[in-house]
Design a protein around this motif. Structure first.
Motif, PDB file in Angstrom:
ATOM      1  N   ARG A   1      22.703  67.371  -1.940  1.00 24.51           N
ATOM      2  CA  ARG A   1      21.486  66.687  -1.483  1.00 24.51           C
ATOM      3  C   ARG A   1      21.815  65.254  -1.096  1.00 24.51           C
ATOM      4  O   ARG A   1      22.786  64.676  -1.567  1.00 24.51           O
ATOM      5  CB  ARG A   1      20.431  66.654  -2.598  1.00 24.51           C
ATOM      6  CG  ARG A   1      19.864  67.998  -3.012  1.00 24.51           C
ATOM      7  CD  ARG A   1      19.106  68.716  -1.918  1.00 24.51           C
ATOM      8  NE  ARG A   1      18.058  67.945  -1.280  1.00 24.51           N
ATOM      9  CZ  ARG A   1      16.818  67.827  -1.742  1.00 24.51           C
ATOM     10  NH1 ARG A   1      16.463  68.400  -2.878  1.00 24.51           N
ATOM     11  NH2 ARG A   1      15.924  67.124  -1.073  1.00 24.51           N
ATOM     12  N   GLY A   2      20.950  64.676  -0.264  1.00 18.92           N
ATOM     13  CA  GLY A   2      21.097  63.290   0.128  1.00 18.92           C
ATOM     14  C   GLY A   2      22.091  63.103   1.262  1.00 18.92           C
ATOM     15  O   GLY A   2      22.784  64.031   1.674  1.00 18.92           O
TER      16      GLY A   2
ATOM     17  N   SER B   1      25.793  57.203   1.202  1.00 23.91           N
ATOM     18  CA  SER B   1      26.147  56.784  -0.159  1.00 23.91           C
ATOM     19  C   SER B   1      25.265  57.430  -1.217  1.00 23.91           C
ATOM     20  O   SER B   1      25.600  57.412  -2.401  1.00 23.91           O
ATOM     21  CB  SER B   1      26.057  55.255  -0.269  1.00 23.91           C
ATOM     22  OG  SER B   1      24.723  54.825  -0.023  1.00 23.91           O
ATOM     23  N   ARG B   2      24.128  58.012  -0.798  1.00 23.31           N
ATOM     24  CA  ARG B   2      23.210  58.648  -1.756  1.00 23.31           C
ATOM     25  C   ARG B   2      23.449  60.150  -1.871  1.00 23.31           C
ATOM     26  O   ARG B   2      22.722  60.854  -2.547  1.00 23.31           O
ATOM     27  CB  ARG B   2      21.761  58.375  -1.339  1.00 23.31           C
ATOM     28  CG  ARG B   2      21.425  56.897  -1.240  1.00 23.31           C
ATOM     29  CD  ARG B   2      19.949  56.669  -1.026  1.00 23.31           C
ATOM     30  NE  ARG B   2      19.169  57.085  -2.182  1.00 23.31           N
ATOM     31  CZ  ARG B   2      17.835  57.013  -2.237  1.00 23.31           C
ATOM     32  NH1 ARG B   2      17.162  56.548  -1.191  1.00 23.31           N
ATOM     33  NH2 ARG B   2      17.189  57.409  -3.312  1.00 23.31           N
ATOM     34  N   LYS B   3      24.471  60.641  -1.183  1.00 26.57           N
ATOM     35  CA  LYS B   3      24.780  62.071  -1.263  1.00 26.57           C
ATOM     36  C   LYS B   3      25.220  62.421  -2.677  1.00 26.57           C
ATOM     37  O   LYS B   3      26.020  61.704  -3.282  1.00 26.57           O
ATOM     38  CB  LYS B   3      25.877  62.422  -0.261  1.00 26.57           C
ATOM     39  CG  LYS B   3      26.194  63.902  -0.204  1.00 26.57           C
ATOM     40  CD  LYS B   3      27.336  64.207   0.752  1.00 26.57           C
ATOM     41  CE  LYS B   3      26.928  63.981   2.192  1.00 26.57           C
ATOM     42  NZ  LYS B   3      27.990  64.446   3.137  1.00 26.57           N
ATOM     43  N   ARG B   4      24.708  63.521  -3.200  1.00 28.40           N
ATOM     44  CA  ARG B   4      25.059  63.924  -4.551  1.00 28.40           C
ATOM     45  C   ARG B   4      25.316  65.423  -4.603  1.00 28.40           C
ATOM     46  O   ARG B   4      24.729  66.195  -3.855  1.00 28.40           O
ATOM     47  CB  ARG B   4      23.963  63.535  -5.550  1.00 28.40           C
ATOM     48  CG  ARG B   4      22.638  64.241  -5.319  1.00 28.40           C
ATOM     49  CD  ARG B   4      21.564  63.795  -6.291  1.00 28.40           C
ATOM     50  NE  ARG B   4      20.364  64.596  -6.167  1.00 28.40           N
ATOM     51  CZ  ARG B   4      19.374  64.338  -5.324  1.00 28.40           C
ATOM     52  NH1 ARG B   4      19.446  63.274  -4.528  1.00 28.40           N
ATOM     53  NH2 ARG B   4      18.310  65.129  -5.268  1.00 28.40           N
TER      54      ARG B   4
ATOM     55  N   ARG C   1      14.886  68.271  -7.319  1.00 32.04           N
ATOM     56  CA  ARG C   1      16.032  67.484  -6.881  1.00 32.04           C
ATOM     57  C   ARG C   1      17.224  68.342  -6.457  1.00 32.04           C
ATOM     58  O   ARG C   1      18.115  67.873  -5.751  1.00 32.04           O
ATOM     59  CB  ARG C   1      16.463  66.500  -7.973  1.00 32.04           C
ATOM     60  CG  ARG C   1      17.041  67.107  -9.202  1.00 32.04           C
ATOM     61  CD  ARG C   1      17.613  66.054 -10.164  1.00 32.04           C
ATOM     62  NE  ARG C   1      18.938  65.617  -9.757  1.00 32.04           N
ATOM     63  CZ  ARG C   1      19.254  64.372  -9.416  1.00 32.04           C
ATOM     64  NH1 ARG C   1      18.339  63.419  -9.406  1.00 32.04           N
ATOM     65  NH2 ARG C   1      20.495  64.060  -9.083  1.00 32.04           N
TER      66      ARG C   1
END
Length: 268
Positions: free
Chosen positions: A33-34, A37-40, A254
């Motif tokens: 997801r994301g 830099s916010r990819k997780r 999420r």
């Protein structure tokens, strides 16, 4: 070891000797997801989520077999990219796994998968791509369930309505050619049917949409944070639906842009 995950799922009504077949369908968004830099990485949480569903059959879409760029991106994270394909990684202990690729990209490939608590037979795949910009396929897996053969078909249809109509027709042709008319059939996946227009052509093929008998409650699964659209569906032949559920909560919201859909089925 996997990260902590708190699942909110109703207690299953099935057991190994139950007359109910519990099925779930889930678009896992390739386990990530994301953006930027916010990819997780969510594949580890997804593993706990799939296990919490406690379904006899789990129909999965957007499953990575491998992806070199993502594996490199997450190699220094705490848990890291799994060494196995995502289908094998997500399968609870004792489940059999079927996977076939739909789309091949520069860095990897992804497709549909079935995770089964029951023995599976020969795995089939049928290309239903409608144009070169969207690679789509049907995963066909016969499953032996309590003395019955259940034909499980995992589907992920196109983004345009005209494409979906043609893909439903190809699905009907596939069923006619590969599924005997007297055998049980479950088709589940992401139908991308924003306008709720596919139930009628599916009924013409003898397929009933799995919905709560009371008719109460919507089965909205997308987007996961504020679900409004019922994109994820389960259609059956020879089985009736006795209950449905869409697990909700922060953890589910999420992990993917879709929520899973779970149905309890019984013989007609």
């Amino acid at each position: 070891m996997r990260p902590a995950f708190r699942a909110s799922v109703q207690a299953p009504q099935t057991s190994i000797l139950s007359p109910h077949l519990r099925v779930a369908t889930y678009n896992i968004h390739k386990g990530v997801r994301g953006v930027g830099s916010r990819k997780r990485l969510e594949i580890h949480n997804l593993g706990l989520g799939v296990e919490a569903l406690d379904a006899d059959l789990v129909f999965l879409q957007e499953v990575r077999h491998f992806h070199h760029r993502e594996a490199k991106h997450f190699e220094r994270t705490w848990f890291g990219w799994p060494e196995q394909g995502q289908a094998e990684f997500l399968a609870p202990e004792g489940y059999e796994v079927a996977y076939r690729t739909n789309a091949v990209t520069k860095h990897g490939e992804h497709g549909n998968a079935l995770l089964s608590r029951w023995p599976i037979g020969d795995i089939g795949h049928h290309d239903v791509s409608d144009h070169r910009f969207e690679q789509r396929g049907l995963l066909h897996v016969p499953v032996q369930w309590q003395g019955h053969r259940v034909h499980a078909v995992v589907a992920h249809l196109g983004l345009m309505h005209a494409s979906r109509v043609r893909q439903v027709q190809r699905l009907a042709e596939f069923i006619a050619a590969h599924v005997p008319p007297n055998e049980l059939l479950v088709i589940a996946g992401d139908f991308n049917d924003w306008g709720e227009k596919l139930d009628a052509p599916m009924r013409e093929q003898g397929l009933a949409r799995a919905q709560s008998p009371s008719g109460s409650g919507r089965q909205a699964t997308f987007p996961s944070r504020l679900p409004f659209f019922s994109l994820d569906r389960i259609y059956t032949r020879g089985l009736r639906c006795v209950a449905t559920q869409v697990p909700r909560g922060t953890s589910w919201a999420r992990m993917s842009d879709h929520l899973p859909l779970v149905a309890e089925l019984e013989l007609i």
